[in-house]
Motif scaffolding. Structure first.
Motif: not given
Length: 508
Positions: A278-286, A333-342
């Protein structure tokens, strides 16, 4: 003309373009197009023609028989040139066609003050595809603001309307993100690779350290310059693979922060991926939030390609995370991460775009279909995705242009004829896909393209072929294209384009 126009009728006589010429644009909505036309004609005439409420070149908004926002009608008679379009973008397309009608010499800087003849014609024209794009990889080799502005003008000249900038990769990070300054401080500098390292042939080194990044002001100027020409700039941040430059700047983004990786000085597919927390995902959301502040494009490209998950599978914490998320295995996890970014992009009113590895993403995500032979584009369309066709065996212009005698390039050959054979309307895409095709795009990856002349050589004239197939639904005759290309190359030469000379068989 090139691309081939929808309809052209030749009439008798000509219009004399000279220093007496004025541009008539009495509608405020036509003023930006008038200013652009005046800047182009300044090259031919030695001074910019004045813009008035009335003139001998008239720009107007009105019906042309088509509701296509880029449709236009260009009528030249001895005493007047009239350019009419239903929308301002159509005026911008018609301006480029008017430039094509000028002698090549009139496109040459400092061509001098003189009069030029425009043959009397009646042209009606409109594009067949809405998205007609060019992708430039500025991560492997950086191309500065001036080079990007020049490329924008050239793709506008070919009636293309999207510039997709691949801004980040293992080998470089080129866009400033204020909360994370090390992305530029560290991620934009790559040491020289040396002989013997993968991607560096024997007897050669890659030269000195490579560096470069845009400023916010650079990007604002690029976006504005493109908009003046009807070009949309679509930015890409690649993830969760192709991220070694980001991990070099912020090691905590990676799976194992020790030892700290360097910005990758080699080419190829890298097995270093982001740690899917989640922390890395938040970084890329920023990162994406700042990217959307810089780029007004409705489309935001989030990458998603070439992500080998072997290292994820070898990490017990990542295996446990996949299980905790209810995923069948770590590859999901690839789909999980990219889905969150999308979803993050969509929640802010933009449209996410990804390479075709995102074909299982939420409907509405634009899928850029680059893999060939696997029916990915068809499956993406069936799942509700708009599709941009970008097949690597037809429109990847980093590949060789002939089997021998070429500068170093990526393996494989795409000839001029191959590029022209790309038909985004039929063939393997299937009839049922057509309603889902948003458009088409050619790509220039830059592992072996490090300066402007190399860029010109790899793009042109293959980009001319792509541009015609993307614009002109009725263009299918390669021999007729070759004939028109000969005079078009004279225009490119006048514009200073270092294109690849035609082979003997291509210049018949």
């Amino acid at each position: 003309m090139l691309p081939l126009v929808t309809s052209i009728t030749e009439n008798s006589g000509y219009f004399l373009l000279g220093t007496h010429t004025a541009i008539g644009a009495d509608d405020p909505a036509t003023q930006p197009a008038a200013r652009l036309l005046a800047s182009y004609l300044e090259i031919a005439l030695g001074s910019a023609p004045p813009i008035r409420d009335a003139g001998s070149i008239v720009l107007e908004l009105g019906t042309t028989g088509s509701e296509n926002p880029e449709a236009y009608r260009l009528t030249v008679v001895p005493d007047r040139v009239t350019l009419r379009a239903p929308r301002p973008d159509g005026l911008l397309r018609g301006i480029q066609s008017l430039r094509h009608m000028l002698p090549a010499e009139a496109l040459r800087p400092a061509s001098g003050s003189r009069d030029w003849k425009l043959s009397a014609v009646d042209v009606t024209d409109e594009p067949d595809l809405a998205w007609r794009g060019v992708m430039l990889d500025v991560a492997r080799h950086f191309f500065g603001k001036a080079e990007i502005l020049r490329l924008i003008d050239l793709i506008a000249f070919h009636q293309l309307n999207v510039l997709h900038l691949h801004l980040t990769d293992d080998q470089g990070w080129r866009v400033p993100i204020d909360p994370y300054p090390r992305l530029i401080e560290v991620g934009s500098v790559r040491r020289a690779a040396h002989e013997g390292e993968p991607g560096i042939p024997p007897g050669r080194a890659s030269g000195p350290a490579h560096r470069g990044a845009y400023s916010h002001a650079d990007l604002a100027e690029i976006v504005a310059f493109a908009a003046e020409r009807g070009i949309l700039v679509v930015p890409e941040i690649d993830m969760p693979g192709h991220v070694q430059a980001a991990v070099a700047a912020y090691p905590e983004l990676g799976i194992d922060p020790a030892p700290v990786p360097e910005v990758w000085p080699r080419w190829g597919i890298n097995d270093l991926l982001l740690n899917p927390t989640d922390t890395v995902a938040e970084f890329f959301e920023n990162v994406l939030a700042e990217l959307m502040r810089i780029f007004p494009s409705p489309y935001i490209h989030i990458g998603g390609d070439e992500c080998p998950t072997d290292r994820w599978a070898q990490d017990p914490q990542i295996v446990a995370r996949a299980a905790a998320l209810g995923l069948a295995d770590v590859s999901r996890l690839h789909g999980w991460f990219m889905g969150r970014m999308a979803r993050f992009v969509k929640a802010r009113g933009r449209i996410p775009v990804g390479w075709d590895e995102l074909a299982g993403a939420d409907p509405g995500t634009v899928v850029m279909a680059w893999n060939t032979g696997a029916g990915i584009a068809v499956r993406a369309a069936e799942a509700g995705h708009p599709v941009v066709l970008a097949p690597s065996d037809r429109v990847y212009f980093d590949l060789y242009q002939s089997p021998s005698g070429e500068p170093r390039a990526q393996k494989g050959v795409i000839t001029l004829a191959d590029a022209y054979s790309f038909d985004p309307r039929a063939g393997r895409w299937g009839a049922d896909l057509q309603g889902s095709v948003l458009g088409a795009q050619c790509q220039l990856w830059t592992e072996y393209v490090s300066d402007r002349d190399q860029l010109d050589y790899m793009l042109f004239p293959r980009l001319c072929a792509f541009a015609e197939r993307a614009w002109s639904g009725g263009a299918t005759d390669f021999n007729a294209f070759q004939t028109r290309l000969l005079s078009h190359l004279e225009r490119l030469e006048a514009l200073g384009v270092a294109f690849r000379p035609l082979d003997a068989a291509e210049s018949r």
